[in-house]
Design a protein around this motif. Structure first.
Motif, short mmCIF file in Angstrom:
data_model
loop_
_atom_site.label_atom_id
_atom_site.label_comp_id
_atom_site.label_asym_id
_atom_site.label_seq_id
_atom_site.Cartn_x
_atom_site.Cartn_y
_atom_site.Cartn_z
N UNK A 146 -9.38 -21.90 -11.68
CA UNK A 146 -9.31 -21.01 -12.84
C UNK A 146 -10.28 -19.86 -12.73
N UNK A 147 -11.49 -20.16 -12.25
CA UNK A 147 -12.48 -19.10 -12.06
C UNK A 147 -12.01 -18.10 -11.00
N UNK A 148 -11.40 -18.60 -9.92
CA UNK A 148 -10.92 -17.71 -8.86
C UNK A 148 -9.84 -16.76 -9.38
N UNK A 149 -8.93 -17.27 -10.22
CA UNK A 149 -7.89 -16.41 -10.80
C UNK A 149 -8.51 -15.33 -11.67
N UNK A 150 -9.48 -15.72 -12.48
CA UNK A 150 -10.15 -14.74 -13.34
C UNK A 150 -10.94 -13.74 -12.49
N UNK A 151 -11.49 -14.21 -11.37
CA UNK A 151 -12.20 -13.29 -10.47
C UNK A 151 -11.25 -12.21 -9.95
N UNK A 152 -10.07 -12.62 -9.52
CA UNK A 152 -9.10 -11.65 -9.02
C UNK A 152 -8.70 -10.65 -10.10
N UNK A 153 -8.46 -11.16 -11.31
CA UNK A 153 -8.13 -10.26 -12.42
C UNK A 153 -9.29 -9.33 -12.74
N UNK A 154 -10.48 -9.88 -12.70
CA UNK A 154 -11.66 -9.04 -12.95
C UNK A 154 -11.83 -7.96 -11.91
N UNK A 155 -11.55 -8.28 -10.65
CA UNK A 155 -11.65 -7.27 -9.59
C UNK A 155 -10.63 -6.16 -9.80
N UNK A 156 -9.39 -6.55 -10.17
CA UNK A 156 -8.35 -5.54 -10.40
C UNK A 156 -8.71 -4.65 -11.59
N UNK A 157 -9.15 -5.28 -12.68
CA UNK A 157 -9.50 -4.51 -13.87
C UNK A 157 -10.70 -3.61 -13.65
N UNK A 158 -11.68 -4.08 -12.87
CA UNK A 158 -12.85 -3.25 -12.60
C UNK A 158 -12.48 -2.01 -11.79
N UNK A 159 -11.55 -2.18 -10.84
CA UNK A 159 -11.08 -1.02 -10.07
C UNK A 159 -10.35 -0.04 -10.98
N UNK A 160 -9.48 -0.57 -11.84
CA UNK A 160 -8.74 0.30 -12.77
C UNK A 160 -9.68 1.04 -13.71
N UNK A 161 -10.69 0.34 -14.20
CA UNK A 161 -11.64 0.96 -15.12
C UNK A 161 -12.45 2.04 -14.42
N UNK A 162 -12.88 1.76 -13.20
CA UNK A 162 -13.62 2.77 -12.43
C UNK A 162 -12.77 4.01 -12.20
N UNK A 163 -11.51 3.79 -11.88
CA UNK A 163 -10.60 4.92 -11.65
C UNK A 163 -10.40 5.73 -12.91
N UNK A 164 -10.23 5.07 -14.05
CA UNK A 164 -10.04 5.78 -15.31
C UNK A 164 -11.29 6.54 -15.73
N UNK A 165 -12.45 5.92 -15.51
CA UNK A 165 -13.69 6.62 -15.82
C UNK A 165 -13.83 7.86 -14.97
N UNK A 166 -13.47 7.75 -13.70
CA UNK A 166 -13.52 8.89 -12.79
C UNK A 166 -12.59 10.01 -13.27
N UNK A 167 -11.39 9.63 -13.67
CA UNK A 167 -10.43 10.63 -14.16
C UNK A 167 -10.92 11.29 -15.44
N UNK A 168 -11.48 10.47 -16.35
CA UNK A 168 -11.95 11.01 -17.61
C UNK A 168 -13.08 11.99 -17.40
N UNK A 169 -13.98 11.69 -16.45
CA UNK A 169 -15.11 12.57 -16.20
C UNK A 169 -14.62 13.95 -15.75
N UNK A 170 -13.61 14.00 -14.90
CA UNK A 170 -13.12 15.27 -14.38
C UNK A 170 -12.35 16.06 -15.44
#
Length: 264
Positions: free
Chosen positions: A234-258
């Motif tokens: 269960x922790x491993x599944x949440x880790x994968x989801x967390x990794x995906x969401x963190x990438x998406x959030x970083x990308x959105x923050x980058x877009x918002x900054x520009x």
């Protein structure tokens, strides 16, 4: 649209990391339980089995780091800190790889653990002495196992043939925790004397259960190991989801900054 997506991703990442933090605490609790438990077969193993001790410390380490990563993920998501999210993603990746390596190690070491159990129980039974307080905690734990699992010895009552205390008394006593009598007055520790004794008294004359504890203990360990592996999965599944969401959030923050850069 970009702002709404950013908020949704941020809140989802926060919720996942909150659950991630809780599961990390559960893994930490399993590791501590293995080290401090004194009332089950785990207490017999953890004092003699090097593999089990290492596994317990690994669980404690993984649980503590998982809780820390969950906390960092929550802070990074709420405050939209890109460097913290990047650190969070890297740590998650390393933890996931460590969990996979630990799972493979446990899988390939299972036969060694079974062999260790047989040696540990054989030594414990052979040196069992109710009048010696040296190993009293372990002996009490083994008596508890035999009583609760309704079994006797490792492969059967014949395991007790090698006990030095019983050999000195020509097998005229038997382990009380093995007794097949259901009287409440029957003690569950130490040795009980036989009512009828002859010159040909053997283990076969003992009023004890004939089933060994090996199968019951192995089933008990597999059930508890299944729970631990289930939590880790269960922790491993949440880790994968967390990794995906963190990438998406970083990308959105980058877009918002520009998009917020003023145009002249």
């Amino acid at each position: 649209m970009g702002s709404g997506c950013l908020k949704v991703t941020k809140y989802f990442l926060f919720l996942f990391n909150l659950l991630f933090f809780i599961l990390g605490a559960v893994i930490l609790g399993f590791g501590i339980w293995i080290l401090v438990d004194k009332s089950s077969f785990i207490s017999v193993l953890q004092t003699s089995s090097y593999s089990l001790k290492v596994g317990a410390y690994i669980l404690i380490g993984v649980g503590a780091v998982t809780m820390l990563m969950g906390f960092l993920g929550c802070v990074g998501a709420v405050n939209e800190i890109r460097c913290l999210l990047g650190l969070y993603f890297t740590c998650l990746l390393l933890i996931l790889l460590a969990q996979i390596a630990a799972a493979l190690l446990i899988y390939f070491q299972r036969d060694q653990l079974n062999a260790e159990m047989s040696v540990i129980v054989s030594d414990l039974v052979q040196n069992y002495n109710p009048y010696d307080e040296t190993n009293r905690t372990l002996e009490t734990a083994w008596d508890y196992v035999q009583s609760q699992l309704s079994c006797c010895g490792w492969t059967g009552p014949e395991t007790w043939k090698n006990n030095t205390f019983l050999q000195d008394r020509n097998q005229t006593s038997y382990p009380c925790s093995c007794s097949n009598e259901s009287t409440e007055s029957m003690p569950e520790v130490g040795f009980c004397p036989l009512e009828f004794v002859s010159n040909t008294t053997t283990v076969d004359d003992w009023p004890v259960r004939k089933q060994g504890c090996m199968r019951g203990v192995q089933n008990w360990l597999q059930e508890n190991l299944g729970i631990i592996l289930g939590v880790c999965t269960g922790v491993a599944v949440i880790e994968l989801l967390g990794m995906v969401l963190s990438i998406c959030l970083c990308k959105n923050i980058h877009t918002e900054d520009y998009t917020k850069v003023p145009k002249y």
